[in-house]
Every structure is written in C-alpha cells, then in structure tokens.
Design a protein around this motif. Structure first.
Motif, PDB file in Angstrom:
ATOM      1  N   GLY A   1      11.840  10.238   4.552  1.00  0.00           N
ATOM      2  CA  GLY A   1      11.806   9.524   5.821  1.00  0.00           C
ATOM      3  C   GLY A   1      10.531   8.730   6.039  1.00  0.00           C
ATOM      4  N   ARG A   2       9.504   8.961   5.225  1.00  0.00           N
ATOM      5  CA  ARG A   2       8.304   8.135   5.374  1.00  0.00           C
ATOM      6  C   ARG A   2       8.581   6.710   4.895  1.00  0.00           C
ATOM      7  NH1 ARG A   2       4.333  10.773   7.427  1.00  0.00           N
ATOM      8  NH2 ARG A   2       4.068  13.012   7.055  1.00  0.00           N
ATOM      9  N   ILE A   3       7.843   5.798   5.447  1.00  0.00           N
ATOM     10  CA  ILE A   3       8.057   4.385   5.139  1.00  0.00           C
ATOM     11  C   ILE A   3       7.716   4.109   3.679  1.00  0.00           C
ATOM     12  CG2 ILE A   3       7.361   2.039   5.701  1.00  0.00           C
ATOM     13  CD1 ILE A   3       9.034   3.567   7.851  1.00  0.00           C
ATOM     14  N   THR A   4       8.624   3.458   3.004  1.00  0.00           N
ATOM     15  CA  THR A   4       8.436   3.070   1.609  1.00  0.00           C
ATOM     16  C   THR A   4       8.219   1.567   1.504  1.00  0.00           C
ATOM     17  OG1 THR A   4      10.795   2.664   1.274  1.00  0.00           O
ATOM     18  CG2 THR A   4      10.003   4.917   0.875  1.00  0.00           C
ATOM     19  N   LYS A   5       7.867   1.160   0.304  1.00  0.00           N
ATOM     20  CA  LYS A   5       7.714  -0.264   0.011  1.00  0.00           C
ATOM     21  C   LYS A   5       9.017  -1.013   0.316  1.00  0.00           C
ATOM     22  CE  LYS A   5       5.406  -0.818  -3.744  1.00  0.00           C
ATOM     23  NZ  LYS A   5       4.058  -1.207  -3.248  1.00  0.00           N
ATOM     24  N   GLY A   6      10.142  -0.410  -0.049  1.00  0.00           N
ATOM     25  CA  GLY A   6      11.439  -1.049   0.184  1.00  0.00           C
ATOM     26  C   GLY A   6      11.801  -1.140   1.648  1.00  0.00           C
ATOM     27  N   ALA A   7      11.438  -0.115   2.432  1.00  0.00           N
ATOM     28  CA  ALA A   7      11.725  -0.159   3.875  1.00  0.00           C
ATOM     29  C   ALA A   7      10.960  -1.299   4.529  1.00  0.00           C
ATOM     30  CB  ALA A   7      11.353   1.175   4.524  1.00  0.00           C
TER      31      ALA A   7
ATOM     32  N   PRO B   1      20.757   7.098  -1.688  1.00  0.00           N
ATOM     33  CA  PRO B   1      20.388   5.768  -2.193  1.00  0.00           C
ATOM     34  C   PRO B   1      20.507   4.664  -1.154  1.00  0.00           C
ATOM     35  CG  PRO B   1      22.565   6.382  -2.976  1.00  0.00           C
ATOM     36  CD  PRO B   1      22.005   7.594  -2.298  1.00  0.00           C
ATOM     37  N   GLU B   2      21.283   4.899  -0.097  1.00  0.00           N
ATOM     38  CA  GLU B   2      21.524   3.839   0.884  1.00  0.00           C
ATOM     39  C   GLU B   2      20.555   3.885   2.061  1.00  0.00           C
ATOM     40  OE1 GLU B   2      25.186   1.393   2.842  1.00  0.00           O
ATOM     41  OE2 GLU B   2      25.419   2.747   1.154  1.00  0.00           O
ATOM     42  N   ALA B   3      19.859   4.999   2.243  1.00  0.00           N
ATOM     43  CA  ALA B   3      18.993   5.188   3.408  1.00  0.00           C
ATOM     44  C   ALA B   3      17.640   4.531   3.161  1.00  0.00           C
ATOM     45  CB  ALA B   3      18.829   6.665   3.709  1.00  0.00           C
ATOM     46  N   VAL B   4      17.466   3.334   3.691  1.00  0.00           N
ATOM     47  CA  VAL B   4      16.253   2.550   3.463  1.00  0.00           C
ATOM     48  C   VAL B   4      15.203   2.846   4.537  1.00  0.00           C
ATOM     49  CG1 VAL B   4      15.315   0.207   3.334  1.00  0.00           C
ATOM     50  CG2 VAL B   4      17.513   0.745   2.250  1.00  0.00           C
ATOM     51  N   PHE B   5      15.599   2.772   5.793  1.00  0.00           N
ATOM     52  CA  PHE B   5      14.710   3.085   6.926  1.00  0.00           C
ATOM     53  C   PHE B   5      15.446   4.103   7.771  1.00  0.00           C
ATOM     54  CE2 PHE B   5      12.932   1.188  11.151  1.00  0.00           C
ATOM     55  CZ  PHE B   5      12.090   2.281  11.312  1.00  0.00           C
ATOM     56  N   VAL B   6      14.932   5.328   7.803  1.00  0.00           N
ATOM     57  CA  VAL B   6      15.719   6.446   8.319  1.00  0.00           C
ATOM     58  C   VAL B   6      14.883   7.303   9.258  1.00  0.00           C
ATOM     59  CG1 VAL B   6      15.131   7.838   6.295  1.00  0.00           C
ATOM     60  CG2 VAL B   6      17.142   8.436   7.611  1.00  0.00           C
ATOM     61  N   THR B   7      15.522   7.822  10.292  1.00  0.00           N
ATOM     62  CA  THR B   7      14.923   8.820  11.168  1.00  0.00           C
ATOM     63  C   THR B   7      15.485  10.180  10.795  1.00  0.00           C
ATOM     64  OG1 THR B   7      14.734   7.237  12.987  1.00  0.00           O
ATOM     65  CG2 THR B   7      14.595   9.571  13.555  1.00  0.00           C
ATOM     66  N   GLY B   8      14.642  11.067  10.348  1.00  0.00           N
ATOM     67  CA  GLY B   8      15.092  12.372   9.916  1.00  0.00           C
ATOM     68  C   GLY B   8      15.251  13.329  11.085  1.00  0.00           C
ATOM     69  N   TYR B   9      16.357  14.044  11.099  1.00  0.00           N
ATOM     70  CA  TYR B   9      16.602  15.103  12.077  1.00  0.00           C
ATOM     71  C   TYR B   9      16.805  16.401  11.323  1.00  0.00           C
ATOM     72  CZ  TYR B   9      17.165  11.491  15.613  1.00  0.00           C
ATOM     73  OH  TYR B   9      16.944  10.435  16.465  1.00  0.00           O
TER      74      TYR B   9
ATOM     75  N   SER C   1       0.780  -1.244   0.000  1.00  0.00           N
ATOM     76  CA  SER C   1       0.000   0.000   0.000  1.00  0.00           C
ATOM     77  C   SER C   1       0.803   1.281   0.000  1.00  0.00           C
ATOM     78  CB  SER C   1      -0.941   0.000   1.223  1.00  0.00           C
ATOM     79  OG  SER C   1      -1.840  -1.098   1.168  1.00  0.00           O
ATOM     80  N   VAL C   2       2.133   1.210   0.157  1.00  0.00           N
ATOM     81  CA  VAL C   2       2.922   2.444   0.137  1.00  0.00           C
ATOM     82  C   VAL C   2       3.787   2.470  -1.114  1.00  0.00           C
ATOM     83  CG1 VAL C   2       2.951   2.664   2.658  1.00  0.00           C
ATOM     84  CG2 VAL C   2       4.801   1.430   1.511  1.00  0.00           C
ATOM     85  N   PRO C   3       4.231   3.642  -1.539  1.00  0.00           N
ATOM     86  CA  PRO C   3       5.027   3.734  -2.777  1.00  0.00           C
ATOM     87  C   PRO C   3       6.463   3.276  -2.586  1.00  0.00           C
ATOM     88  CG  PRO C   3       4.804   5.898  -1.783  1.00  0.00           C
ATOM     89  CD  PRO C   3       3.946   4.977  -0.959  1.00  0.00           C
ATOM     90  N   GLY C   4       7.123   2.994  -3.713  1.00  0.00           N
ATOM     91  CA  GLY C   4       8.546   2.675  -3.670  1.00  0.00           C
ATOM     92  C   GLY C   4       9.371   3.888  -3.316  1.00  0.00           C
TER      93      GLY C   4
ATOM     94  N   LEU D   1      13.902  -2.479  -3.821  1.00  0.00           N
ATOM     95  CA  LEU D   1      14.741  -1.308  -3.598  1.00  0.00           C
ATOM     96  C   LEU D   1      15.514  -0.909  -4.853  1.00  0.00           C
ATOM     97  CD1 LEU D   1      15.946  -2.187  -0.014  1.00  0.00           C
ATOM     98  CD2 LEU D   1      14.727  -0.090  -0.647  1.00  0.00           C
ATOM     99  N   THR D   2      16.089  -1.873  -5.546  1.00  0.00           N
ATOM    100  CA  THR D   2      16.845  -1.533  -6.756  1.00  0.00           C
ATOM    101  C   THR D   2      15.918  -0.975  -7.828  1.00  0.00           C
ATOM    102  OG1 THR D   2      16.742  -3.865  -7.426  1.00  0.00           O
ATOM    103  CG2 THR D   2      18.750  -3.126  -6.337  1.00  0.00           C
ATOM    104  N   ALA D   3      14.701  -1.499  -7.902  1.00  0.00           N
ATOM    105  CA  ALA D   3      13.738  -0.976  -8.873  1.00  0.00           C
ATOM    106  C   ALA D   3      13.345   0.460  -8.554  1.00  0.00           C
ATOM    107  CB  ALA D   3      12.490  -1.864  -8.902  1.00  0.00           C
TER     108      ALA D   3
END
Length: 591
Positions: free
Chosen positions: A208-214, A276-284, A196-199, A254-256
C-alpha cells in the motif's frame, strides 16, 4: 508543529519505543525542535504514516464534507443535488477550505509541508530522507490535483506558513497561481516521487505504500485531465502528447515492476499483497484486539441493508443497467447476434454486468452462502425485501461475499483508487489524442478480453473497425463507464469532457419496479422461486414498471459548474483571491 508532537506522544505512550526514549529522554516536549524528531527514522516514519492516514482515498469520493457521492451526480445512480437541479450557490463546494482544519485540502497540505520541511532539516541519510519525503510529495500532488480539477488554479503553498500574528496573517494572503502553474507543481512533486521510491517495496508489511508506478500513474491521470476539453478546449495536440508521454511512462514502469491486468475482473478486489492490478491502493484490515483495525466503509454501505448492517447505497439506475454491452461487445440493440429486450435485460450481457449489477433473482454469493439469491420484486404493491431498493438494483462490485451476517461492518477489502486497467485506458485516450489510433485499439481489446467478451471473427471484441479519432474517444469513455462503474470515475470523466449537459440535462434517471403478476403464478412461488430459471420467471411471472427517480426536477447542470466558484467565505478571508470568470470574477481557469 504541535500536531506532529501530539502524534509522537501518542506513539511513544502506546508503543514504548526505545527510539522514542532515545530522542526525547530528559527533553521538554514543549520546546523540542522538529529537527530532533526527524533525526530518527522510526519517528519520521510514524509521522509519514499519519500523512498516509489523512490522505489515502477511502472509497467513492464526494465534493467535500456533507456532499453527495459523485456516483449520484451521474447516470450511474441517483441522488438529489443542487448541482443537478442547477441551483448551486457560491459557497456550496467547500473543498477549497475556509479555515485551518486538518480535514480540508489546505489543512492536509499544511501537515504535509510541515513533514517535508522538518524531514529536510533532519540529519537522516540522504537516501532515507529522499524516500520518505517523496511519499509525502505524492500526497501533496494528490491534494492539489483535487483542488485544480474543481476550481482551476489555486494558491500554491509549498512551505509551512507561520500561524500566529498580524505579519503571519498578511503573509498568508496568497494570490491564486495560474492553472498551468498548478499543474506544473503537481507534476514536479510526482516526478520527485518517481525518482525516489521503488517500483515495488520488498516487504509485504509495506503493502500500500506509494511506488514509482503509482506516482507515474497519478501523473498520467493528472496530465490526461489537463489535455481533456475541460482544460484544453482548443484540442491542443501538444497537451495530448504530454499526456501520452506520461501515461506511456506509467505503463512501462508498472509492467517492468510486474503489474498488469488481474485475471479476474471481480476477484481483483479481494487479493491484497502482490495484486498485479492494484496500483494506488488504500489498505484495510480486520485486525482484532488492538487499535490497528481499519474497516472499509464502502462494502458495508453498498450491500443490501437487510444483510446485516448494510446500507444499500450506490444503487444502479436503469440507465447504468442498460448501458452494459451484450456478450459480443455490441451495445444493446446494435448486436445482430444477441437480441435485447427490457424484459430479459440480464440475458447475454457483457460478463462484467453480473459482476457489477445485482438484480432480482440473480445468484449472488453473499453472507458466506454461495447459493444466495437476491429477490427484490413486489407483491400487491409491497416489497418482498424488508427494505426495498429505490432503483430496483444493487451494486455488487467489490462487495466481499465471505463475511457472515453481522460481520460485514468489519470488511478488510482494500480500496483500489488506480487500477492497471485505468493506466491502459488513460494511455489509449492519450494515444487517440495524438492520432495513434492502433495503440488505442490494443488497450481497448486487452480490457475487453479480460472482461470475457467474445473476440468475434475480426478479433475486435465488438469494437467497430476503423473508427475515427472522435469515435475512438467516445468508445474509450464508454469503456470507462462500464469498466469503472461505481469506482467514482464517471463524474470526473463526464466533467473533464464537458459532457454532463449532453448526457443528463433534461432527463430524469429511471428506477425499475419488478411486480409479481396477479394471475398465472404458482401459489407456492415464494417457496419454489429459487428453482425457477430467470428467463422463465421474467417471461411468465414478472412485469417491469419504469418510474422516474428524479421527481422534483429535470436535471439542469450549468456550464459554470465545470469550474466551481471559490467560496466567498475564502475570498472574505483572503482579499488576494480572485473569483473565477464564470462566477463573476476576473480569474481565467484556462490559463
């Protein structure tokens, strides 16, 4: 429901949103239905943002409030703990939660369940509703994963429980679900998120929002844990296959979507949007003049204490310093190209060494100075630092070199909980589990190539050729130790592989004191040291003294710590809870 409404009231008062007025105008907040709130996409998003704020990881984890950082429970760093002393009591790993508190796992799960229930009942368009709910489901999975890897199966509370009255209390006495059921619930939530979430989110404001890859990457981490010896002592290949499928899905998704290894091992921490490397991230951020500024505590806590307001924590042990490979990828003492000596420990090491470890005499761009040199040596038994490092070293990973002294407490550096590098190594480990050994080599080589290790004539970047399944498992764990040093991964890697006793028991972690010699040193050394080569300084002017950090006890991790006890206070509150079999109860955490 009161929590949501309190949040809402704050938002309305501070932002004066028209939508708030549309929904709440002439409405008694004390009797407002949750459905009314969740008919408005702006208000629903605000409540989802609160879920994010409660659940995003803030840096290296601990084992609950007041517990030590998990780096101090490994050979990475140092910290006294009843876990390592072998004297842990039943109530002392309290992440389970023994009261309704938004700071513990079940308190956070309650808020998530309230959000999911009310959003479902609202009349937002199905696409919008599903996208919002999917992000909350990710965090419910995140909370249950935290619980299952500590305790095994736990009660699965998937809807808000009533809070008042005897009947509500009795309905809240839920038994523990099996570990298998708990993992299945986590995967189900993550699958919903993936669907249900975008890539990638289209707006940079959604960074920082959750993506399909995260979600896919977390699913891969979860199922890799389920396949590991902690949960899979019989090495069932079917579990490794399930893990492989999940991690391959994460890699493909993720690669797609344009994710991959960042070109720089150290600079990856300082690129935010489109990293490109930040898959699951907390933004400050370092915003000023409003209430949105959010500071990264890791940076300020990690840098030397005398560089402004730094805390000087996360100090590497000698064992961590010595673990890094040589430049050809071979371990110290195994390389035939680069000789290793303790006296010149910094020479010809894996490039990740200088980007992770700060040591006496190293040039470390810091405090806005590209030529800053760190000096930690002792003269006549006194440190040249205002406050000496306990181990002889500091961690420099993810410490921003830009802020000037006095500004570091406002670091806006993001915390990356899951990097693409982890996805590669999760995939490699799962591939080994199902005997796809060549695929594991592919991922390991990609990590080592990015690190800057020499490829060698065989193109293996220092890896042994034709490793067995067992050897490759070990090689991957070693790579994780180096690649993810001081990212909070080592403790859980050793734990899921049940290697803490083998790695630590009977040992005492080591510190290094670097002393300036009493003879043969130029009288003006303190003024000229920045112009002396490191090799000359260590060869001619310094001696190394090794001391145990663990002075009160030798490490004595016990096997029952692979599944912690359910706190007795929780069992007293809920008579249907059964203690783990390794702590005198009848609950089998392996089922």
């Amino acid at each position: 429901m009161k929590l949501s409404y309190k949040i809402l009231a704050i938002f309305c008062a501070s932002l004066a949103l028209t939508s708030c007025k549309d929904v709440l105008d002439k409405t008694d907040l004390t009797s407002t239905s949750g459905v009314l709130i969740y008919n408005d996409s702006t208000l629903t998003q605000m409540n989802l943002d609160y879920v994010y704020d409660q659940n995003l990881p803030t840096g290296i984890p601990t084992l609950g409030p007041g517990s030590p950082s998990v780096t101090s429970l490994t050979d990475e760093s140092f910290g006294e703990s009843k876990l390592l002393e072998g004297t842990l009591l039943v109530n002392e790993v309290g992440d389970f939660g023994t009261s309704l508190d938004v700071k513990n796992n079940y308190g956070k799960i309650r808020v998530i369940n309230m959000f999911l229930s009310d959003t479902k009942a609202g009349n937002l368009p199905p696409y919008t509703k599903n996208k919002l709910r999917a992000q909350a489901q990710f965090f419910r999975a995140w909370r249950y994963f935290d619980l299952v890897r500590l305790y095994g199966g736990v009660p699965l509370v998937m809807t808000p429980l009533a809070a008042v009255g005897v009947e509500a209390r009795d309905q809240a006495f839920l038994p523990r679900n099996s570990t298998t059921e708990t993992f299945a619930a986590i995967v189900k939530d993550l699958d919903s998120t993936i669907a249900s979430v975008p890539g990638r989110w289209s707006s940079s404001a959604d960074w920082g929002r959750i993506t399909k890859g995260a979600a896919a990457a977390l699913k891969g981490r979860v199922l890799l844990t389920a396949a590991s010896p902690q949960f899979n002592p019989n090495d069932e290949v079917s579990r490794w296959q399930t893990s492989y499928d999940a991690n391959k899905q994460a890699f493909d998704v993720l690669t797609a979507s344009g994710y991959g290894l960042h070109s720089s091992f150290d600079q990856l921490w300082f690129q935010e949007v489109n990293n490109p490397e930040a898959v699951f991230v907390t933004g400050y951020n370092t915003a000023t003049g409003d209430q949105t500024r959010k500071n990264n505590g890791y940076d300020n806590a990690t840098r030397p204490s005398y560089t402004g307001t730094g805390g000087g924590s996360n100090q590497p042990s000698w064992e961590m310093v010595k673990a890094f490979p040589m430049l050809d990828g071979k371990k110290p003492g195994e390389s035939t190209k680069y000789a290793y000596t303790d006296q010149l420990f910094f020479k010809n090491r894996d490039p990740r060494f200088d980007k992770t470890i700060a040591y006496n005499g190293v040039t470390w761009p810091l405090n806005g100075s590209n030529s800053y040199k760190l000096w930690t040596y002792f003269v006549g038994g006194k440190t040249v630092e205002p406050k000496a490092t306990n181990t002889g070293f500091y961690t420099r990973k993810a410490v921003n070199p830009t802020p000037a002294i006095g500004d570091v407490q406002f670091s806006g550096t993001d915390w990356i909980e899951i990097r693409f590098a982890e996805v590669l190594l999760n995939l490699a480990e799962s591939a080994v589990g199902i005997n796809k050994l060549d695929e594991a080599y592919t991922q390991l080589k990609a990590i080592r190539k990015r690190a800057g290790l020499e490829a060698g004539t065989d193109g293996l970047y220092g890896l042994k050729a034709n490793m067995t399944r067992a050897e490759l498992f070990s090689a991957i764990l070693y790579e994780r130790q180096i690649e993810f040093a001081f990212e909070g991964k080592r403790f859980y890697d050793l734990r899921r592989w049940k290697l803490i006793e083998k790695t630590l028991n009977g040992t005492r972690r080591t510190a290094v004191t670097i002393n300036l010699k009493t003879t043969g040193v130029p009288a003006d050394f303190a003024n000229t040291r920045d112009n002396v080569s490191l090799e000359q300084a260590y060869t001619n002017y310094f001696t190394l003294e090794f001391k145990p950090l663990d002075t009160k006890y030798s490490i004595n991790w016990k096997p029952e710590y692979y599944f912690f006890a359910i706190p007795q206070t929780a069992i007293d509150n809920n008579p249907k809870l059964i203690q783990n079999s390794t702590w005198g109860g009848a609950f089998d955490p392996l089922k």
